[in-house]
Design an enzyme around this catalytic site. Sequence first.
Site, mmCIF file in Angstrom:
data_model
loop_
_atom_site.group_PDB
_atom_site.id
_atom_site.type_symbol
_atom_site.label_atom_id
_atom_site.label_comp_id
_atom_site.label_asym_id
_atom_site.label_seq_id
_atom_site.Cartn_x
_atom_site.Cartn_y
_atom_site.Cartn_z
ATOM 1 N N CYS A 11 0.921 -1.168 -0.043
ATOM 2 C CA CYS A 11 -0.035 -0.015 -0.070
ATOM 3 C C CYS A 11 0.893 1.175 -0.024
ATOM 4 C CB CYS A 11 -1.032 0.050 1.253
ATOM 5 S SG CYS A 11 -0.285 -0.035 2.807
ATOM 6 N N CYS A 83 -5.870 1.659 -3.233
ATOM 7 C CA CYS A 83 -5.187 2.918 -3.422
ATOM 8 C C CYS A 83 -6.230 4.097 -3.159
ATOM 9 C CB CYS A 83 -4.495 3.142 -4.802
ATOM 10 S SG CYS A 83 -3.096 2.317 -4.935
#
Length: 134
Positions: A11, A83
């Site tokens: 991430c 995202c």
Amino acid sequence: MAKPEKVLFVCVENAGRSQMAEGFLRKFAPHLDVISAGTKPRSQLIPTVIDVMKEVGIDITEQKPKELTNEMISQSITVNMGCMDKESCPALFVNDVIDWNISDPKDKDIEKIREIRDQIKNEVLNLIKKIEEQ
């Protein structure tokens, strides 16, 4: 087909979702090598994330945010957690990526972070099942 050597959870900040996923995979599949990383790692994990993982018996206090490298990507099954920051999205840098699209726990209340934790747990268990079937 050979079983993968590593699973990589990515991430942007590597301070929440990917760290939870790493903790779950370590618990439920200790025979698999796991790492998490981010494109813009924070200096430390989100404290509430550590707390909600402790609630389910997983201590991630020793895990640290790490910067994503090409070596990590090339040696791993890569899972993008989701995202919020499109410019730094790890999926932009990885060709063969599994995308879970999980909300970022940053700045969320503890109840929402628990929901995110439970969603990650389910995704990790499904991933382990798929890996074991290979």
